[in-house]
Design a protein around this motif. Structure first.
Motif, PDB file in Angstrom:
ATOM      1  N   VAL A 120     -18.024   5.407  25.529  1.00 41.46           N
ATOM      2  CA  VAL A 120     -17.881   3.930  24.900  1.00 41.46           C
ATOM      3  C   VAL A 120     -17.655   2.850  26.730  1.00 41.46           C
ATOM      4  CG1 VAL A 120     -15.756   3.883  24.339  1.00 41.46           C
ATOM      5  CG2 VAL A 120     -17.443   1.571  24.108  1.00 41.46           C
ATOM      6  N   ASP A 121     -18.530   2.317  27.046  1.00 36.33           N
ATOM      7  CA  ASP A 121     -18.270   1.286  28.683  1.00 36.33           C
ATOM      8  C   ASP A 121     -17.746   0.199  27.829  1.00 36.33           C
ATOM      9  OD1 ASP A 121     -18.146  -0.369  30.386  1.00 36.33           O
ATOM     10  OD2 ASP A 121     -19.042   0.813  31.563  1.00 36.33           O
ATOM     11  N   VAL A 122     -16.780  -0.096  27.985  1.00 32.29           N
ATOM     12  CA  VAL A 122     -16.729  -1.736  26.879  1.00 32.29           C
ATOM     13  C   VAL A 122     -17.173  -2.465  27.167  1.00 32.29           C
ATOM     14  CG1 VAL A 122     -14.055  -0.506  26.296  1.00 32.29           C
ATOM     15  CG2 VAL A 122     -14.195  -1.771  28.198  1.00 32.29           C
ATOM     16  N   THR A 123     -17.522  -3.039  28.640  1.00 32.14           N
ATOM     17  CA  THR A 123     -17.495  -3.799  29.332  1.00 32.14           C
ATOM     18  C   THR A 123     -19.120  -3.850  28.653  1.00 32.14           C
ATOM     19  OG1 THR A 123     -18.113  -3.271  31.351  1.00 32.14           O
ATOM     20  CG2 THR A 123     -15.802  -4.265  31.327  1.00 32.14           C
ATOM     21  N   GLY A 140      -8.373  -0.783  30.361  1.00 31.26           N
ATOM     22  CA  GLY A 140      -6.966  -1.878  30.955  1.00 31.26           C
ATOM     23  C   GLY A 140      -8.162  -1.073  32.615  1.00 31.26           C
ATOM     24  N   GLY A 166      -4.457   8.737  31.463  1.00 37.03           N
ATOM     25  CA  GLY A 166      -3.723   7.698  31.341  1.00 37.03           C
ATOM     26  C   GLY A 166      -2.557   7.840  30.370  1.00 37.03           C
ATOM     27  N   ILE A 167      -2.904   6.169  29.722  1.00 41.98           N
ATOM     28  CA  ILE A 167      -1.645   6.327  28.477  1.00 41.98           C
ATOM     29  C   ILE A 167      -3.006   6.394  27.443  1.00 41.98           C
ATOM     30  CG2 ILE A 167      -0.657   4.127  27.654  1.00 41.98           C
ATOM     31  CD1 ILE A 167       0.277   3.094  29.944  1.00 41.98           C
ATOM     32  N   VAL A 215      -2.731  -3.004  24.154  1.00 38.23           N
ATOM     33  CA  VAL A 215      -2.353  -2.597  25.137  1.00 38.23           C
ATOM     34  C   VAL A 215      -2.194  -3.699  25.929  1.00 38.23           C
ATOM     35  CG1 VAL A 215      -1.636  -0.846  26.692  1.00 38.23           C
ATOM     36  CG2 VAL A 215      -3.132   0.157  23.956  1.00 38.23           C
ATOM     37  N   ASN A 225      -9.511   8.896  28.059  1.00 43.26           N
ATOM     38  CA  ASN A 225     -10.030  10.105  29.474  1.00 43.26           C
ATOM     39  C   ASN A 225      -8.922  10.259  30.173  1.00 43.26           C
ATOM     40  OD1 ASN A 225     -11.596   7.902  30.427  1.00 43.26           O
ATOM     41  ND2 ASN A 225     -11.298   9.224  32.053  1.00 43.26           N
ATOM     42  N   ARG A 262     -15.496  12.388  31.827  1.00 43.20           N
ATOM     43  CA  ARG A 262     -14.079  12.670  31.775  1.00 43.20           C
ATOM     44  C   ARG A 262     -13.812  12.655  30.623  1.00 43.20           C
ATOM     45  NH1 ARG A 262     -15.272   9.190  36.360  1.00 43.20           N
ATOM     46  NH2 ARG A 262     -15.342   7.213  35.287  1.00 43.20           N
TER      47      ARG A 262
HETATM   48  N1  LIG Z   1       0.735   2.007  33.679  1.00 42.54           N
HETATM   49  C1  LIG Z   1       1.475   1.176  33.848  1.00 42.54           C
HETATM   50  O1  LIG Z   1       2.691   0.864  33.625  1.00 42.54           O
HETATM   51  C2  LIG Z   1       0.463   0.529  32.494  1.00 42.54           C
HETATM   52  C3  LIG Z   1       1.917  -1.060  32.124  1.00 42.54           C
HETATM   53  C4  LIG Z   1       1.461  -1.879  31.232  1.00 42.54           C
HETATM   54  C5  LIG Z   1       0.519  -1.994  30.794  1.00 42.54           C
HETATM   55  N2  LIG Z   1      -0.564  -0.889  30.543  1.00 42.54           N
HETATM   56  C6  LIG Z   1      -2.124  -1.258  30.501  1.00 42.54           C
HETATM   57  O2  LIG Z   1      -2.291   0.426  29.470  1.00 42.54           O
HETATM   58  C7  LIG Z   1      -3.608   0.541  29.574  1.00 42.54           C
HETATM   59  C8  LIG Z   1      -4.020   1.750  30.023  1.00 42.54           C
HETATM   60  O3  LIG Z   1      -3.686   2.107  31.342  1.00 42.54           O
HETATM   61  P1  LIG Z   1      -3.305   3.180  32.756  1.00 42.54           P
HETATM   62  O4  LIG Z   1      -1.742   2.924  32.922  1.00 42.54           O
HETATM   63  O5  LIG Z   1      -2.650   4.214  31.247  1.00 42.54           O
HETATM   64  O6  LIG Z   1      -4.068   3.461  33.310  1.00 42.54           O
HETATM   65  P2  LIG Z   1      -5.253   4.531  33.267  1.00 42.54           P
HETATM   66  O7  LIG Z   1      -4.594   5.770  34.154  1.00 42.54           O
HETATM   67  O8  LIG Z   1      -6.232   4.604  34.833  1.00 42.54           O
HETATM   68  O9  LIG Z   1      -6.098   4.260  32.287  1.00 42.54           O
HETATM   69  C9  LIG Z   1      -7.150   2.982  32.276  1.00 42.54           C
HETATM   70  C10 LIG Z   1      -8.169   3.799  31.110  1.00 42.54           C
HETATM   71  O10 LIG Z   1      -8.874   2.678  30.768  1.00 42.54           O
HETATM   72  C11 LIG Z   1     -10.555   3.531  31.220  1.00 42.54           C
HETATM   73  N3  LIG Z   1     -11.198   2.245  31.718  1.00 42.54           N
HETATM   74  C12 LIG Z   1     -11.435   1.168  32.583  1.00 42.54           C
HETATM   75  N4  LIG Z   1     -12.638   0.340  32.250  1.00 42.54           N
HETATM   76  C13 LIG Z   1     -13.085   0.935  31.365  1.00 42.54           C
HETATM   77  C14 LIG Z   1     -14.211   0.317  30.868  1.00 42.54           C
HETATM   78  N5  LIG Z   1     -15.377  -0.903  31.261  1.00 42.54           N
HETATM   79  N6  LIG Z   1     -14.887   0.881  29.532  1.00 42.54           N
HETATM   80  C15 LIG Z   1     -13.877   2.531  29.407  1.00 42.54           C
HETATM   81  N7  LIG Z   1     -12.575   2.362  29.752  1.00 42.54           N
HETATM   82  C16 LIG Z   1     -12.892   1.565  30.796  1.00 42.54           C
HETATM   83  C17 LIG Z   1     -10.736   4.224  32.440  1.00 42.54           C
HETATM   84  O11 LIG Z   1     -11.668   4.903  32.201  1.00 42.54           O
HETATM   85  P3  LIG Z   1     -11.875   5.809  33.924  1.00 42.54           P
HETATM   86  O12 LIG Z   1     -11.347   7.483  33.991  1.00 42.54           O
HETATM   87  O13 LIG Z   1     -13.261   5.730  33.924  1.00 42.54           O
HETATM   88  O14 LIG Z   1     -12.086   4.271  35.107  1.00 42.54           O
HETATM   89  C18 LIG Z   1      -8.711   4.820  31.520  1.00 42.54           C
HETATM   90  O15 LIG Z   1      -9.072   6.032  31.086  1.00 42.54           O
HETATM   91  C19 LIG Z   1      -4.125  -0.391  30.572  1.00 42.54           C
HETATM   92  O16 LIG Z   1      -4.633  -1.884  29.121  1.00 42.54           O
HETATM   93  C20 LIG Z   1      -3.205  -1.243  30.770  1.00 42.54           C
HETATM   94  O17 LIG Z   1      -3.638  -2.502  31.670  1.00 42.54           O
HETATM   95  C21 LIG Z   1      -0.721   0.074  31.821  1.00 42.54           C
END
Ligand SMILES: NC(=O)c1ccc[n+]([C@@H]2O[C@H](COP(=O)([O-])OP(=O)(O)OC[C@H]3O[C@@H](n4cnc5c(N)ncnc54)[C@H](OP(=O)(O)O)[C@@H]3O)[C@@H](O)[C@H]2O)c1
Length: 246
Positions: A59-62, A89, A14-15, A140, A12, A39
């Motif tokens: 889907v809530d992965v937890t 994540g 970010g990445i 990821v 929804n 969202r």
């Molecule tokens: N940003 C970086 O620099 C970076 C670097 C290395 C790796 N990563 C990895 O890239 C991935 C994406 O992160 P991001 O940076 O894009 O962060 P983000 O914008 O915070 O996005 C995280 C996403 O994960 C979702 N999420 C969290 N808990 C969840 C759950 N229990 N069930 C389903 N969805 C859930 C969030 O949903 P909600 O909107 O509902 O919270 C959101 O859609 C993560 O695995 C992160 O560790 C990021």
């Protein structure tokens, strides 16, 4: 054959959203995983406006019941899955303390999503991936999960000593290797990827890269050719397919 079908968890924003956008622009049917229906629906609406064939998968992965329901929905709608991107994540505020101040509860909270969630989703989706002629699983991960980089004083990642987050991504890397070994005799490929340090909500938008840049290697690995690698850890810098040390 019909379009490639890809499920991205946490798509929804970010990445994850940018991965869905890239795959959708390439004609892939993107299943936008989101724990929040609101969202998720907003992201799907945006992607559809851009011309993508996007569908919402709550889907809530937890939550294993939520994961099972999502797998049943994909089965009913499509009968198979071609790519699974385990992107959801967290790096929760509870896990921000130095190692000596990090509580087991904070580690558990981090692992629920970054580790246990990946196992739950992967196991639930594997029967559908096995029905694909070319199943792909992309986990990821992060440079911060690389034991080699976190132990190297010359690495730019050395100062980021986040016990819960970093070790959760190291565990995810090990999980990647485990699945790749079990699935080595199938057409399914399993790889880990680091998107690099991208500006997203996860890090209060401090990263120098955009989420779209980070999504490029994620999307590439989701669509690997039959001669592509499995059981590896990759980044796009300096070029796509650059190997990251474990
Ligand atoms: N940003 C970086 O620099 C970076 C670097 C290395 C790796 N990563 C990895 O890239 C991935 C994406 O992160 P991001 O940076 O894009 O962060 P983000 O914008 O915070 O996005 C995280 C996403 O994960 C979702 N999420 C969290 N808990 C969840 C759950 N229990 N069930 C389903 N969805 C859930 C969030 O949903 P909600 O909107 O509902 O919270 C959101 O859609 C993560 O695995 C992160 O560790 C990021």
């Amino acid at each position: 054959m019909n379009a490639t079908i890809a499920l991205i968890t946490g798509a929804n924003k970010g990445i994850g959203l940018e991965t869905a956008r890239r795959l959708g622009a390439g004609g892939v049917t993107v299943l936008v995983g989101s724990r929040s229906p609101e969202r998720g629906a907003a992201a799907v609406a945006t992607l559809r406006e851009e011309g993508a064939d996007a569908r919402l998968v709550e889907v809530d992965v937890t939550d294993e019941a939520s994961v099972a329901k999502a797998a049943a929905w994909v089965d009913d709608e499509f009968g198979r899955l071609d790519a699974l991107v385990n992107n959801a994540g967290v790096n929760p505020p509870s896990a921000a303390a130095p190692p000596s101040g990090t509580t087991p509860a904070a580690v558990r909270e981090t692992y629920e999503t970054n580790v246990f969630g990946v196992v739950a989703v992967t196991n639930a989706m594997l029967p559908l991936l096995r029905r694909s002629p070319a199943g792909r699983i992309v986990n990821v991960s992060s440079d911060l999960g690389s034991l080699a980089l976190m132990a190297d004083p010359d690495s730019v990642y050395y100062p980021y000593n986040l016990l819960a987050y970093n070790s959760s991504k190291s565990a995810l890397n090990a999980i990647t290797v485990s699945y790749a070994k079990e699935l080595a005799d199938t057409s399914i490929k399993v790889n880990a990827v680091t998107p690099g340090y991208c500006a997203t909500d996860l890090n209060a938008h401090t990263g120098p890269r955009s989420a779209s840049q980070g999504a490029a290697e994620v999307a590439r690995l989701a669509l690997l050719d039959a001669d592509g690698p499995t059981g590896g850890f990759f980044m796009d810098d300096p070029e796509p397919g650059t190997v990251v040390p474990w």
